[in-house]
Design a protein around this motif. Structure first.
Motif, PDB file in Angstrom:
ATOM      1  N   LYS A  12      11.512  42.198  27.251  1.00  0.00           N
ATOM      2  CA  LYS A  12      10.236  41.495  27.272  1.00  0.00           C
ATOM      3  C   LYS A  12       9.674  41.361  25.863  1.00  0.00           C
ATOM      4  O   LYS A  12       9.166  40.316  25.457  1.00  0.00           O
ATOM      5  N   ASN A  15      11.595  38.744  24.015  1.00  0.00           N
ATOM      6  CA  ASN A  15      11.207  37.424  24.478  1.00  0.00           C
ATOM      7  C   ASN A  15       9.860  37.022  23.900  1.00  0.00           C
ATOM      8  O   ASN A  15       9.643  35.880  23.517  1.00  0.00           O
ATOM      9  N   ASN A  16       8.924  37.960  23.822  1.00  0.00           N
ATOM     10  CA  ASN A  16       7.609  37.673  23.268  1.00  0.00           C
ATOM     11  C   ASN A  16       7.699  37.278  21.801  1.00  0.00           C
ATOM     12  O   ASN A  16       7.074  36.317  21.370  1.00  0.00           O
ATOM     13  N   LEU A  18      10.244  36.113  20.307  1.00  0.00           N
ATOM     14  CA  LEU A  18      10.946  34.836  20.228  1.00  0.00           C
ATOM     15  C   LEU A  18       9.983  33.675  20.469  1.00  0.00           C
ATOM     16  O   LEU A  18      10.004  32.670  19.752  1.00  0.00           O
ATOM     17  N   GLN A  19       9.108  33.842  21.463  1.00  0.00           N
ATOM     18  CA  GLN A  19       8.104  32.817  21.759  1.00  0.00           C
ATOM     19  C   GLN A  19       7.160  32.627  20.573  1.00  0.00           C
ATOM     20  O   GLN A  19       6.807  31.503  20.202  1.00  0.00           O
ATOM     21  N   VAL A  20       6.762  33.745  19.990  1.00  0.00           N
ATOM     22  CA  VAL A  20       5.861  33.719  18.835  1.00  0.00           C
ATOM     23  C   VAL A  20       6.505  32.981  17.669  1.00  0.00           C
ATOM     24  O   VAL A  20       5.881  32.131  17.021  1.00  0.00           O
ATOM     25  N   ILE A  22       9.057  30.788  17.701  1.00  0.00           N
ATOM     26  CA  ILE A  22       9.275  29.370  17.998  1.00  0.00           C
ATOM     27  C   ILE A  22       7.972  28.582  17.860  1.00  0.00           C
ATOM     28  O   ILE A  22       7.917  27.560  17.173  1.00  0.00           O
ATOM     29  N   ALA A  23       6.916  29.082  18.510  1.00  0.00           N
ATOM     30  CA  ALA A  23       5.634  28.368  18.493  1.00  0.00           C
ATOM     31  C   ALA A  23       5.060  28.284  17.081  1.00  0.00           C
ATOM     32  O   ALA A  23       4.560  27.233  16.659  1.00  0.00           O
ATOM     33  N   ILE A 210       2.420  23.780  22.732  1.00  0.00           N
ATOM     34  CA  ILE A 210       3.269  24.977  22.678  1.00  0.00           C
ATOM     35  C   ILE A 210       2.458  26.165  22.180  1.00  0.00           C
ATOM     36  O   ILE A 210       2.499  27.260  22.739  1.00  0.00           O
ATOM     37  N   ARG A 211       1.676  25.947  21.135  1.00  0.00           N
ATOM     38  CA  ARG A 211       0.899  27.032  20.523  1.00  0.00           C
ATOM     39  C   ARG A 211      -0.268  27.498  21.384  1.00  0.00           C
ATOM     40  O   ARG A 211      -0.671  28.647  21.316  1.00  0.00           O
ATOM     41  N   LYS A 213      -0.484  28.223  24.324  1.00  0.00           N
ATOM     42  CA  LYS A 213      -0.127  29.248  25.308  1.00  0.00           C
ATOM     43  C   LYS A 213      -0.044  30.649  24.713  1.00  0.00           C
ATOM     44  O   LYS A 213       0.062  31.639  25.439  1.00  0.00           O
ATOM     45  N   LEU A 214      -0.069  30.754  23.382  1.00  0.00           N
ATOM     46  CA  LEU A 214       0.072  32.057  22.732  1.00  0.00           C
ATOM     47  C   LEU A 214      -1.184  32.912  22.877  1.00  0.00           C
ATOM     48  O   LEU A 214      -2.289  32.406  23.030  1.00  0.00           O
TER      49      LEU A 214
END
Length: 458
Positions: A12, A15-16, A18-20, A22-23, A210-211, A213-214
């Motif tokens: 998790k 994944n977090n 990675l999301q950070v 990418i965004a 995309i951003r 959602k952070l």
């Protein structure tokens, strides 16, 4: 079950982050695309937004385009204050929207023939807003990623943000190249140059959603819960004991040199190959594209390397290499690309193109070594509660105001200083070389190592 739970938590967390990454990276990449576009198309803008009176307005266009770098320190105080008081996420969302509107606006500016001097004034206004926007974007993205990352991988993760600069330029060059290829030169000069600017609007909208959602940075959230955020970040930035001295070290020990190295290896090279070596625009684009594409991998690599051996040795290695490689590379561009000293645009063979691209690539890799660890170094050197403002101001003074003037100053020196014919194409390089030399001295003798810094420490 316990092992499974731990694995799930680790997954998790990855994944977090990675999301950070990418965004944050996508948004920063698009903002660099927007920022670089006017520099790449300065030649066209000089004919469309300035009087067509038979004289070149390239230097005036560069002055307007580079004005965005001059306003970045002001923007850093505005967005830094927002980021340190309200939050990192909110600040770089606002900067992204501002950048998108300004870039889209450049694509709508009427020609000089239609509205006269109002055209370059509108370009100036849009570039000022772009400068203000990027000043809040870059620092916010780097800090946001770093405050999510584990200490031992801070350079590794922020290296992805550093890599957005060449990738933003790469996308910029590709869009310009394919737009030009899809139409005649007359059509591109008439209306086609607007397409890359208008295309930015689509990219910005995608990045914004995309951003959005952070969540906020955990380090900042903790600081907010404990009531330790600064109520006056700008005032604290300039009154906290020793902080001005730290900012000066950051400016002259890294940022100004990094910016001038990047400007020289990318844009000064681009203009030099066109205006001194006299190569066709399409050939120059291909050369810069090759160097940019293959050097982009090294930004993240050097950021990661700095996690293992420290920020200073990697940055110093890049600066010393650049000091040697920049004058050598420009001499070789002329030697390979125009050995006979031709005064008109001419074609060269594929081996010569690849040779020039290879030299440009090596010089760009040295620049990547300087820039790759710089984001992590900059945020590590300042305390959390004034990190956004302090880092933003130092970064935008060095990277924007001082180093950002490189393209304009090099062209100005070439056009105004009277030197021998043999030296005239290269005289502009004195500006970046002086900044790099100063940075080596300041970095070696005064800048501390930072890679083991605790980001929660005040």
């Amino acid at each position: 079950m316990e092992v499974s739970a731990n694995s799930s938590q680790i997954e998790k967390k990855e994944n977090n982050i990675l999301q950070v990454i990418i965004a944050s990276s996508v948004g920063t990449l698009i903002e660099w695309y927007d920022m670089f576009l006017a520099i790449i198309l300065a030649g066209v803008l000089s004919t469309q937004l300035f009087p067509n009176d038979g004289s070149s307005h390239f230097l005036e266009t560069l002055a307007v385009v580079v004005s965005s770098f001059m306003f970045r320190p002001i923007g850093s105080l505005v967005f830094g204050s927002i980021g340190d008081r309200i939050g990192r996420k909110y600040s770089f969302l606002v900067s992204l929207i501002m950048m998108g509107i300004a870039t889209f606006g450049i694509g709508l500016i009427p020609t000089f023939e239609s509205v006269g001097w109002f055209a370059p004034v509108l370009l100036l206004i849009c570039r000022i807003f772009q400068g203000l926007a990027i000043s809040g974007e870059y620092a916010g993205a780097v800090i946001y990623v770093a405050e999510h990352a584990p200490q031992e991988k801070r350079g590794h993760y922020t290296g992805f943000i550093q890599a957005t600069v060449p990738l933003g330029l790469l996308i910029c060059l590709l869009v310009v190249y394919f737009t030009k290829a899809a139409m005649t030169e007359e059509a591109f000069n008439s209306f086609g140059w607007r397409i890359p600017f208008l295309f930015s609007g689509v990219l910005v909208l995608i990045s914004y959603f995309i951003r959005k959602k952070l969540h906020e940075s955990p380090v900042f959230e903790q600081l907010k819960k404990e009531g330790k955020t600064s109520k006056s970040p700008v005032k604290d930035t300039f009154t906290t004991p020793g902080n001005i001295k730290v900012m000066l070290k950051a400016i002259f020990g890294g940022n100004a040199a990094q910016s001038t190295i990047m400007q020289t290896t990318l844009f000064v090279t681009l203009f030099f190959l066109q205006r001194a070596v006299m190569l066709p625009y399409e050939t120059v684009l291909i050369i810069v594209l090759i160097a940019t594409l293959f050097s982009s991998f090294f930004y993240q690599y050097f950021g990661s390397l700095s996690d293992k051996i420290g920020r200073k040795p990697v940055m110093l290695g890049g600066m010393i290499s650049s000091l040697i490689l920049i004058p050598f590379s420009f001499y070789m561009y002329m030697t390979i690309g125009n050995p006979e000293g031709l005064k008109e645009i001419h074609e060269i063979g594929t081996p010569a193109i690849l040779a020039i691209a290879g030299i440009s690539l090596i010089t760009s890799i040295a620049g990547a070594a300087t820039y790759g660890p710089l984001g992590a170094f900059m945020l590590e050197i300042f305390p959390t509660k004034i990190r956004y403002t302090s880092m933003g101001f130092a970064q935008n003074m060095g990277n924007g105001f001082i180093g950002g003037a490189t393209t304009f100053v090099t062209e100005l020196l070439k056009s105004t200083l009277i030197v021998s014919a043999a030296m005239s194409p290269y005289i502009g390089l004195t500006y970046p070389l002086i900044l790099i030399f100063i940075a080596i001295l300041v970095n070696y003798f005064t800048v501390p190592e930072t890679y083991k810094t605790d980001l929660t420490k005040d």
